[in-house]
Design a protein around this motif. Structure first.
Motif, PDB file in Angstrom:
ATOM      1  N   VAL A  87     -41.678 -21.812  -1.526  1.00  0.00           N
ATOM      2  CA  VAL A  87     -41.362 -20.457  -1.792  1.00  0.00           C
ATOM      3  C   VAL A  87     -42.681 -19.652  -2.225  1.00  0.00           C
ATOM      4  N   THR A  88     -43.316 -18.600  -1.640  1.00  0.00           N
ATOM      5  CA  THR A  88     -44.452 -17.883  -2.000  1.00  0.00           C
ATOM      6  C   THR A  88     -44.008 -16.522  -2.008  1.00  0.00           C
ATOM      7  N   SER A  89     -44.759 -15.764  -2.950  1.00  0.00           N
ATOM      8  CA  SER A  89     -44.390 -14.229  -3.387  1.00  0.00           C
ATOM      9  C   SER A  89     -44.662 -13.422  -2.324  1.00  0.00           C
ATOM     10  N   ILE A  90     -43.996 -12.177  -1.850  1.00  0.00           N
ATOM     11  CA  ILE A  90     -44.314 -11.397  -1.082  1.00  0.00           C
ATOM     12  C   ILE A  90     -44.945 -10.031  -1.627  1.00  0.00           C
ATOM     13  N   GLN A  91     -45.128 -10.054  -2.887  1.00  0.00           N
ATOM     14  CA  GLN A  91     -45.725  -9.082  -3.606  1.00  0.00           C
ATOM     15  C   GLN A  91     -47.262  -9.253  -4.434  1.00  0.00           C
ATOM     16  N   ASN A  92     -47.948  -8.651  -5.023  1.00  0.00           N
ATOM     17  CA  ASN A  92     -49.308  -8.814  -5.306  1.00  0.00           C
ATOM     18  C   ASN A  92     -49.088  -9.734  -6.705  1.00  0.00           C
ATOM     19  N   TYR A  93     -48.057  -9.847  -7.268  1.00  0.00           N
ATOM     20  CA  TYR A  93     -47.995 -10.718  -8.444  1.00  0.00           C
ATOM     21  C   TYR A  93     -46.757 -11.886  -8.156  1.00  0.00           C
ATOM     22  N   SER A  94     -46.568 -12.862  -8.888  1.00  0.00           N
ATOM     23  CA  SER A  94     -45.586 -13.732  -8.871  1.00  0.00           C
ATOM     24  C   SER A  94     -45.341 -14.140 -10.252  1.00  0.00           C
ATOM     25  N   ILE A  95     -44.237 -14.929 -10.545  1.00  0.00           N
ATOM     26  CA  ILE A  95     -43.706 -15.622 -11.687  1.00  0.00           C
ATOM     27  C   ILE A  95     -44.795 -16.298 -12.341  1.00  0.00           C
ATOM     28  N   LEU A  96     -45.726 -16.908 -11.541  1.00  0.00           N
ATOM     29  CA  LEU A  96     -46.630 -17.546 -12.062  1.00  0.00           C
ATOM     30  C   LEU A  96     -48.032 -16.774 -13.169  1.00  0.00           C
ATOM     31  N   ASP A  97     -47.846 -15.500 -12.787  1.00  0.00           N
ATOM     32  CA  ASP A  97     -48.623 -14.485 -13.434  1.00  0.00           C
ATOM     33  C   ASP A  97     -48.250 -14.324 -15.175  1.00  0.00           C
ATOM     34  N   PHE A  98     -46.879 -14.718 -15.136  1.00  0.00           N
ATOM     35  CA  PHE A  98     -46.287 -14.412 -16.364  1.00  0.00           C
ATOM     36  C   PHE A  98     -45.999 -15.460 -17.176  1.00  0.00           C
ATOM     37  N   VAL A  99     -46.217 -16.608 -16.857  1.00  0.00           N
ATOM     38  CA  VAL A  99     -45.740 -18.001 -17.649  1.00  0.00           C
ATOM     39  C   VAL A  99     -46.806 -18.988 -17.807  1.00  0.00           C
ATOM     40  N   CYS A 100     -47.148 -19.178 -19.123  1.00  0.00           N
ATOM     41  CA  CYS A 100     -48.097 -20.189 -19.457  1.00  0.00           C
ATOM     42  C   CYS A 100     -47.790 -21.327 -19.745  1.00  0.00           C
ATOM     43  N   THR A 101     -47.824 -22.346 -18.654  1.00  0.00           N
ATOM     44  CA  THR A 101     -47.487 -23.775 -18.675  1.00  0.00           C
ATOM     45  C   THR A 101     -48.077 -24.845 -19.519  1.00  0.00           C
ATOM     46  N   THR A 102     -46.993 -25.634 -20.135  1.00  0.00           N
ATOM     47  CA  THR A 102     -47.816 -26.702 -20.851  1.00  0.00           C
ATOM     48  C   THR A 102     -48.640 -27.700 -19.976  1.00  0.00           C
ATOM     49  N   LYS A 103     -47.964 -28.070 -18.698  1.00  0.00           N
ATOM     50  CA  LYS A 103     -48.500 -28.867 -17.704  1.00  0.00           C
ATOM     51  C   LYS A 103     -48.134 -28.294 -16.231  1.00  0.00           C
ATOM     52  N   ALA A 104     -49.015 -28.529 -15.349  1.00  0.00           N
ATOM     53  CA  ALA A 104     -48.716 -28.372 -13.917  1.00  0.00           C
ATOM     54  C   ALA A 104     -48.853 -29.708 -13.023  1.00  0.00           C
ATOM     55  N   PHE A 105     -48.065 -30.131 -12.474  1.00  0.00           N
ATOM     56  CA  PHE A 105     -48.098 -31.351 -11.562  1.00  0.00           C
ATOM     57  C   PHE A 105     -48.464 -30.735 -10.232  1.00  0.00           C
ATOM     58  N   ILE A 106     -49.580 -30.985  -9.794  1.00  0.00           N
ATOM     59  CA  ILE A 106     -50.285 -30.609  -8.496  1.00  0.00           C
ATOM     60  C   ILE A 106     -50.433 -31.966  -7.411  1.00  0.00           C
ATOM     61  N   ALA A 107     -49.702 -31.537  -6.396  1.00  0.00           N
ATOM     62  CA  ALA A 107     -49.837 -32.641  -5.383  1.00  0.00           C
ATOM     63  C   ALA A 107     -51.068 -32.359  -4.061  1.00  0.00           C
ATOM     64  N   THR A 108     -51.466 -33.381  -3.579  1.00  0.00           N
ATOM     65  CA  THR A 108     -52.569 -33.096  -2.623  1.00  0.00           C
ATOM     66  C   THR A 108     -52.161 -34.127  -1.347  1.00  0.00           C
ATOM     67  N   SER A 109     -52.893 -33.549  -0.164  1.00  0.00           N
ATOM     68  CA  SER A 109     -52.599 -34.203   1.061  1.00  0.00           C
ATOM     69  C   SER A 109     -53.842 -35.009   1.259  1.00  0.00           C
ATOM     70  N   GLY A 110     -54.993 -34.563   0.946  1.00  0.00           N
ATOM     71  CA  GLY A 110     -55.998 -35.384   1.118  1.00  0.00           C
ATOM     72  C   GLY A 110     -57.104 -35.543  -0.148  1.00  0.00           C
ATOM     73  N   VAL A 111     -57.790 -36.718  -0.251  1.00  0.00           N
ATOM     74  CA  VAL A 111     -58.772 -36.785  -1.223  1.00  0.00           C
ATOM     75  C   VAL A 111     -60.075 -37.438  -0.811  1.00  0.00           C
ATOM     76  N   ASP A 112     -61.023 -36.545  -0.653  1.00  0.00           N
ATOM     77  CA  ASP A 112     -62.246 -36.969  -0.264  1.00  0.00           C
ATOM     78  C   ASP A 112     -63.516 -36.949  -1.141  1.00  0.00           C
ATOM     79  N   LYS A 113     -64.471 -37.668  -1.135  1.00  0.00           N
ATOM     80  CA  LYS A 113     -65.388 -37.491  -2.037  1.00  0.00           C
ATOM     81  C   LYS A 113     -66.653 -36.395  -2.121  1.00  0.00           C
ATOM     82  N   GLN A 114     -66.696 -35.935  -0.601  1.00  0.00           N
ATOM     83  CA  GLN A 114     -67.352 -34.761  -0.352  1.00  0.00           C
ATOM     84  C   GLN A 114     -66.448 -33.431  -0.048  1.00  0.00           C
ATOM     85  N   GLN A 115     -65.451 -33.384   0.482  1.00  0.00           N
ATOM     86  CA  GLN A 115     -64.708 -32.378   0.682  1.00  0.00           C
ATOM     87  C   GLN A 115     -63.650 -32.119  -0.203  1.00  0.00           C
ATOM     88  N   GLY A 116     -63.447 -32.840  -1.522  1.00  0.00           N
ATOM     89  CA  GLY A 116     -62.539 -32.632  -2.446  1.00  0.00           C
ATOM     90  C   GLY A 116     -61.086 -32.895  -2.018  1.00  0.00           C
TER      91      GLY A 116
END
Length: 249
Positions: free
Chosen positions: A152-181
């Motif tokens: 779910v992505t915001s359709i406005q110029n701001y989102s909930i994430l702009d207003f909440v300071c989180t203690t932790k963020a769990f981020i997933a990735t589909s690719g891990v490469d030494k050069q491309q990150g």
């Protein structure tokens, strides 16, 4: 209720949570995840009307019409291993951003019901799991829903994430490469990840080992951007990640 029945009900519940993340799971993989024999799982399935065994795969009866081999998630066991490791990082009082993806859903399914925390959720799949956690307070990110990745992505110029300071963020990735990150498939998804990372006190990257040497179109960041990294196998030395930033329990 007999102890055997309690254990069987617990296994059935875990299988139902798994099938909220993927369309099906092979009987052999389920046996590994639950640490019981395939015959035990067969007996469990015989006692419930919510799941069936088709062609060696456990499927949700409500989704049988969507049972397609090409939809198979081949890394369920690996993702459950990562999710179990990551879930041990969640503590009482945490305010946590949960990214989208099946690895994140695997994490959510293994959080103890005893932990009291707040979840910022941008994925419908993960929300469906977290809403069953009785001590989890959920804040949903509103906006446009993408069926491809349940994001779910915001359709406005701001989102909930702009207003909440989180203690932790769990981020997933589909690719891990030494050069491309670190990369993923969609630019809108990468933007959500980057915004969540910017607001978090502690940034935690989670992925399974099959993501190594994979590169996709949308750039997320680099391994160095994260405070902790959770993977089911050791990070190759070529990435130069200090051992204290690799989570092991």
């Amino acid at each position: 209720m007999a102890i055997d029945n309690i254990k069987a009900n617990s296994r059935i519940k875990k299988l139902e949570l798994l099938l909220k993340q993927v369309d099906k799971i092979h009987l052999r993989e389920a046996s590994t995840i639950l640490n019981v024999s395939e015959m035990t799982i067969r007996r469990d399935l015989a006692s419930t009307n919510s799941m069936s065994l088709l062609g060696g795969y456990i499927v949700n009866d409500a989704k049988n019409s969507y049972f397609l081999l090409e939809q198979q998630d081949k890394n369920v066991v690996e993702k459950m291993e990562v999710g179990k490791l990551a879930s041990s990082l969640i503590e009482d009082g945490d305010v946590i951003f949960f990214d989208c993806g099946t690895t994140i859903a695997s994490l959510a399914s293994q959080i103890s019901n005893k932990v009291k925390f707040t979840a910022i959720c941008c994925s419908i799949n993960t929300f469906m799991i977290l809403q069953e956690k009785i001590n989890c307070n959920i804040i949903l990110c509103g906006g446009h829903y993408s069926r491809d990745n349940s994001l779910v992505t915001s359709i406005q110029n701001y989102s909930i994430l702009d207003f909440v300071c989180t203690t932790k963020a769990f981020i997933a990735t589909s690719g891990v490469d030494k050069q491309q990150g670190l990369t993923c498939f969609r630019f809108s998804e990468a933007q959500v990840k980057q915004k969540a990372m910017a607001k978090a006190q502690k940034k935690i990257l989670i992925f399974d080992h099959t993501k190594f040497k994979q590169v996709h179109p949308a750039y997320i960041g680099r391994l160095d951007d994260f405070d902790l990294i959770v993977c089911n196998k050791p990070i190759p030395e070529e990435f130069g990640i200090p051992s204290e930033r690799i989570w092991k329990r």
